[in-house]
Motif scaffolding. Sequence first.
Motif, PDB file in Angstrom:
ATOM      1  N   ARG A 235       0.837  -1.202   0.000  1.00  0.00           N
ATOM      2  CA  ARG A 235       0.000   0.000   0.000  1.00  0.00           C
ATOM      3  C   ARG A 235       0.871   1.252   0.000  1.00  0.00           C
ATOM      4  N   ASP A 236       1.936   1.230   0.787  1.00  0.00           N
ATOM      5  CA  ASP A 236       2.843   2.378   0.821  1.00  0.00           C
ATOM      6  C   ASP A 236       3.464   2.626  -0.549  1.00  0.00           C
ATOM      7  N   LEU A 237       3.870   1.545  -1.209  1.00  0.00           N
ATOM      8  CA  LEU A 237       4.482   1.686  -2.520  1.00  0.00           C
ATOM      9  C   LEU A 237       3.481   2.217  -3.540  1.00  0.00           C
ATOM     10  N   ALA A 238       2.253   1.723  -3.481  1.00  0.00           N
ATOM     11  CA  ALA A 238       1.214   2.212  -4.398  1.00  0.00           C
ATOM     12  C   ALA A 238       0.935   3.690  -4.151  1.00  0.00           C
ATOM     13  N   ASP A 239       0.900   4.086  -2.887  1.00  0.00           N
ATOM     14  CA  ASP A 239       0.678   5.503  -2.551  1.00  0.00           C
ATOM     15  C   ASP A 239       1.848   6.352  -3.037  1.00  0.00           C
ATOM     16  N   PHE A 240       3.069   5.825  -2.892  1.00  0.00           N
ATOM     17  CA  PHE A 240       4.240   6.555  -3.385  1.00  0.00           C
ATOM     18  C   PHE A 240       4.165   6.727  -4.904  1.00  0.00           C
ATOM     19  N   LEU A 241       3.768   5.671  -5.617  1.00  0.00           N
ATOM     20  CA  LEU A 241       3.667   5.759  -7.069  1.00  0.00           C
ATOM     21  C   LEU A 241       2.661   6.830  -7.488  1.00  0.00           C
ATOM     22  N   ALA A 242       1.524   6.877  -6.838  1.00  0.00           N
ATOM     23  CA  ALA A 242       0.522   7.883  -7.164  1.00  0.00           C
ATOM     24  C   ALA A 242       1.074   9.279  -6.912  1.00  0.00           C
ATOM     25  N   LEU A 243       1.792   9.431  -5.807  1.00  0.00           N
ATOM     26  CA  LEU A 243       2.402  10.717  -5.480  1.00  0.00           C
ATOM     27  C   LEU A 243       3.472  11.082  -6.505  1.00  0.00           C
ATOM     28  N   ALA A 244       4.276  10.091  -6.903  1.00  0.00           N
ATOM     29  CA  ALA A 244       5.346  10.341  -7.868  1.00  0.00           C
ATOM     30  C   ALA A 244       4.788  10.702  -9.244  1.00  0.00           C
ATOM     31  N   ALA A 245       3.658  10.095  -9.610  1.00  0.00           N
ATOM     32  CA  ALA A 245       3.037  10.434 -10.893  1.00  0.00           C
ATOM     33  C   ALA A 245       2.600  11.893 -10.907  1.00  0.00           C
ATOM     34  N   ASP A 246       1.991  12.328  -9.807  1.00  0.00           N
ATOM     35  CA  ASP A 246       1.591  13.735  -9.703  1.00  0.00           C
ATOM     36  C   ASP A 246       2.813  14.642  -9.713  1.00  0.00           C
ATOM     37  N   TRP A 247       3.861  14.233  -8.984  1.00  0.00           N
ATOM     38  CA  TRP A 247       5.098  15.022  -8.949  1.00  0.00           C
ATOM     39  C   TRP A 247       5.704  15.130 -10.345  1.00  0.00           C
ATOM     40  N   ALA A 248       5.744  14.022 -11.087  1.00  0.00           N
ATOM     41  CA  ALA A 248       6.339  14.027 -12.423  1.00  0.00           C
ATOM     42  C   ALA A 248       5.550  14.911 -13.378  1.00  0.00           C
ATOM     43  N   SER A 249       4.227  14.962 -13.223  1.00  0.00           N
ATOM     44  CA  SER A 249       3.423  15.807 -14.103  1.00  0.00           C
ATOM     45  C   SER A 249       3.758  17.278 -13.908  1.00  0.00           C
ATOM     46  N   ARG A 250       4.246  17.618 -12.720  1.00  0.00           N
ATOM     47  CA  ARG A 250       4.578  19.006 -12.411  1.00  0.00           C
ATOM     48  C   ARG A 250       6.040  19.342 -12.693  1.00  0.00           C
TER      49      ARG A 250
END
Length: 278
Positions: A235-250
């Motif tokens: 779950r932590d890794l999935a949450d990190f991936l979602a956060l990283a996707a948003d970060w990468a878009s910015r």
Amino acid sequence: MCTGRPALTDPVDCALDIAATRAGNELAAPGASPAQTREEPGSPVESRGRNREAIRAGDAEHFARDRDAARPGDIYEPDGFDLWPVAEVESFGFLPLSGELSPAEVGSAVRRIAGCNDIDPDGDRPPRPVDALGSFLHGLLTFDNLVAAGGLRVTDDSTGVTFLPGCCDGLEDWRDWHQFIDGGSLLGFGHDPVSPVAERFGDTVRLTVNAEQSGSPVIELSVAALRKLLAGAERDLADFLALAADWASRHLPGHCAPVTAALARVVDLSAPAIPPEA
């Protein structure tokens, strides 16, 4: 009580520089033991091994240089890194991965994962782009078998004993823990002078901090408890991936989709939906 969670380590560390745990809560992926994984010529395992050996050679050089320059208590900061904002990370430490990281911490995690794979192309990969950003991301976006230093770090809250990822760990191998509890009897994460080892005895898992040391501290927990910790780590890794996707878009709008896909391959999870560019 034990905790664990995903994390990465700092670049001056033996393994790739970010770790993860969740049993106490941090998860850096452990590597498979030699007894469990046979390296066939040309196999992904062999290719990943060559990649990791090349990284170790580079890490050794950086380790010597950075250790000589640093004083006790200093914070390691990559010299001249200005491709995106990064956070200060403790030298020889771990960066837990979760959905609670700040934007700068996500930047540090992505920097370290990309740095782990920043190796000059061989004949099987296209040449590096000439621009600084494209050049730095080239390995992350072109290697078939990505690696990321770290592993599952487990902490026993009742004793303070911590089981750290060894030098042979990789975040990309974190699912080896599932294989271990489903049928393995031993899983090794390093070698002399520090050899963390996980063993299963029936319904009990014993984590030995350093099998090379007589009387090494150990953590014991049930197989059921470890399964719960691994579910939390995922779950932590999935949450990190979602956060990283948003970060990468910015921060990496021109590379958002391939960077997110590469990070998903590192942690062996499905890539999250790419958010619209900010």
